[in-house]
Design a protein around this motif. Structure first.
Motif, short mmCIF file in Angstrom:
data_model
loop_
_atom_site.label_atom_id
_atom_site.label_comp_id
_atom_site.label_asym_id
_atom_site.label_seq_id
_atom_site.Cartn_x
_atom_site.Cartn_y
_atom_site.Cartn_z
N ILE A 1 0.82 -1.21 0.00
CA ILE A 1 0.00 0.00 0.00
C ILE A 1 0.86 1.25 0.00
CG2 ILE A 1 -1.86 -1.18 1.20
CD1 ILE A 1 -1.04 0.26 3.76
N TYR A 2 2.15 1.09 -0.04
CA TYR A 2 3.05 2.24 0.04
C TYR A 2 3.88 2.41 -1.23
CZ TYR A 2 2.18 2.01 5.07
OH TYR A 2 1.60 1.98 6.31
N ASP A 3 4.15 3.65 -1.55
CA ASP A 3 5.23 3.93 -2.48
C ASP A 3 6.55 3.66 -1.73
OD1 ASP A 3 3.57 6.91 -3.76
OD2 ASP A 3 3.36 4.80 -4.32
N MET A 4 7.54 3.21 -2.47
CA MET A 4 8.81 2.86 -1.85
C MET A 4 9.95 3.61 -2.54
SD MET A 4 7.89 0.56 0.42
CE MET A 4 9.44 -0.22 0.88
N GLY A 5 11.02 3.80 -1.82
CA GLY A 5 12.14 4.51 -2.43
C GLY A 5 13.46 4.19 -1.77
N TRP A 6 14.51 4.57 -2.45
CA TRP A 6 15.87 4.46 -1.92
C TRP A 6 16.50 5.84 -1.93
CZ3 TRP A 6 17.97 0.13 0.16
CH2 TRP A 6 17.34 -1.09 -0.11
N PHE A 7 17.16 6.15 -0.84
CA PHE A 7 17.93 7.37 -0.68
C PHE A 7 19.35 6.97 -0.31
CE2 PHE A 7 14.54 10.63 -0.49
CZ PHE A 7 13.44 9.81 -0.39
N ARG A 8 20.26 7.92 -0.40
CA ARG A 8 21.62 7.65 0.05
C ARG A 8 22.24 8.90 0.64
NH1 ARG A 8 24.65 6.67 -5.82
NH2 ARG A 8 24.63 8.85 -6.52
N GLN A 9 23.20 8.68 1.51
CA GLN A 9 23.91 9.79 2.13
C GLN A 9 25.38 9.45 2.25
OE1 GLN A 9 22.35 11.18 5.89
NE2 GLN A 9 23.29 13.19 5.61
N ALA A 10 26.20 10.24 1.60
CA ALA A 10 27.64 10.06 1.67
C ALA A 10 28.20 10.91 2.82
CB ALA A 10 28.28 10.47 0.36
N PRO A 11 29.35 10.56 3.34
CA PRO A 11 29.93 11.33 4.45
C PRO A 11 30.09 12.81 4.08
CG PRO A 11 31.12 9.29 4.17
CD PRO A 11 30.18 9.39 3.01
N GLY A 12 29.60 13.68 4.95
CA GLY A 12 29.74 15.11 4.73
C GLY A 12 28.78 15.69 3.71
N LYS A 13 27.87 14.86 3.22
CA LYS A 13 26.92 15.34 2.21
C LYS A 13 25.49 15.17 2.70
CE LYS A 13 29.82 14.52 -1.84
NZ LYS A 13 29.89 13.90 -3.21
N GLU A 14 24.58 15.88 2.06
CA GLU A 14 23.17 15.75 2.40
C GLU A 14 22.61 14.47 1.79
OE1 GLU A 14 22.02 20.50 2.78
OE2 GLU A 14 21.03 19.23 1.29
N VAL B 1 16.08 6.57 -6.16
CA VAL B 1 15.08 5.98 -7.04
C VAL B 1 13.82 5.68 -6.25
CG1 VAL B 1 16.07 3.68 -6.69
CG2 VAL B 1 14.63 4.10 -8.67
N PHE B 2 12.65 5.86 -6.89
CA PHE B 2 11.37 5.62 -6.25
C PHE B 2 10.52 4.72 -7.14
CE2 PHE B 2 12.99 8.77 -3.74
CZ PHE B 2 12.66 10.09 -4.02
N ILE B 3 9.55 4.04 -6.52
CA ILE B 3 8.62 3.21 -7.27
C ILE B 3 7.25 3.30 -6.62
CG2 ILE B 3 9.19 1.11 -5.96
CD1 ILE B 3 8.83 -0.45 -8.61
N ARG B 4 6.21 3.44 -7.45
CA ARG B 4 4.84 3.50 -6.95
C ARG B 4 4.40 2.14 -6.42
NH1 ARG B 4 3.74 8.73 -5.82
NH2 ARG B 4 3.83 10.06 -7.66
N ARG B 5 3.32 2.14 -5.66
CA ARG B 5 2.86 0.91 -5.02
C ARG B 5 2.49 -0.16 -6.03
NH1 ARG B 5 -1.65 3.95 -1.82
NH2 ARG B 5 0.02 5.46 -1.95
N ARG B 6 2.02 0.20 -7.21
CA ARG B 6 1.67 -0.78 -8.24
C ARG B 6 2.75 -0.91 -9.31
NH1 ARG B 6 -3.12 2.02 -7.22
NH2 ARG B 6 -4.78 0.74 -6.31
N SER B 7 3.93 -0.34 -9.04
CA SER B 7 5.06 -0.43 -9.97
C SER B 7 4.77 0.21 -11.32
CB SER B 7 5.49 -1.89 -10.19
OG SER B 7 5.81 -2.51 -8.97
N TYR C 1 19.45 4.10 2.23
CA TYR C 1 18.27 3.98 3.08
C TYR C 1 17.04 3.62 2.25
CZ TYR C 1 21.12 6.54 6.45
OH TYR C 1 22.12 6.94 7.30
N CYS C 2 16.26 2.71 2.76
CA CYS C 2 14.97 2.37 2.19
C CYS C 2 13.90 3.22 2.87
CB CYS C 2 14.70 0.89 2.39
SG CYS C 2 13.09 0.32 1.83
N ALA C 3 12.89 3.61 2.12
CA ALA C 3 11.83 4.43 2.68
C ALA C 3 10.49 4.03 2.08
CB ALA C 3 12.10 5.91 2.42
N ALA C 4 9.42 4.33 2.81
CA ALA C 4 8.06 4.02 2.35
C ALA C 4 7.13 5.15 2.76
CB ALA C 4 7.58 2.71 2.95
N GLY C 5 6.09 5.33 1.97
CA GLY C 5 5.14 6.38 2.34
C GLY C 5 3.91 6.38 1.45
N ASN C 6 2.96 7.20 1.86
CA ASN C 6 1.74 7.41 1.07
C ASN C 6 1.82 8.79 0.44
OD1 ASN C 6 0.13 5.03 1.48
ND2 ASN C 6 -0.08 5.66 3.60
#
Length: 122
Positions: free
Chosen positions: A31-44, A49-55, A95-100
């Motif tokens: 039921i969630y959209d899913m995504g990947w984020f990343r954070q390198a040292p010293g950076k925001e 990449v993101f994907i909708r709940r139904r791909s 980091y993996c993330a999920a949301g509506n």
């Protein structure tokens, strides 16, 4: 409450590949959209990449287009990130993330995993 746990990170040489997994528990991730984020040292933290709940829709950062692929298996409550042709600049905690998301053109993420380290050596 949705819990997310990433796995698959590690050390790889430039040009190599890794596949990250994000396992969801507590609620069905379908039921969630899913995504990947990343954070390198010293950076925001940056969006990867993101994907909708139904791909049926995805978003890729320009820096990873044609190298990374996101997919999901809703039966397994798991999202994958296939990373090919890795570069040293891909080194980060992923980091993996999920949301509506509130609309078809926006993305919103409310749940986060603890992250997994990816290190690409030159």
């Amino acid at each position: 409450q949705l819990q997310l746990v990433e796995s698959g990170g590690g050390l790889v040489q430039a040009g190599g590949s890794l596949r990250l997994s994000c396992a969801a528990s507590g609620r069905t991730s379908s039921i969630y959209d899913m995504g990947w984020f990343r954070q390198a040292p010293g950076k925001e933290r940056e969006s990867v990449v993101f994907i909708r709940r139904r791909s049926d829709s995805t978003y890729y950062a320009d820096s990873v287009k044609d190298r990374f692929t996101i997919s999901r298996d809703n039966d397994k409550n798991t999202v994958y990130l296939q990373m090919n042709s890795l570069k040293p600049e891909d080194t980060a905690v992923y980091y993996c993330a999920a949301g509506n998301s509130p609309g078809a053109t926006t993305w919103q993420f409310d749940y986060w995993g603890p992250g997994t380290q990816v290190t690409v050596s030159s």
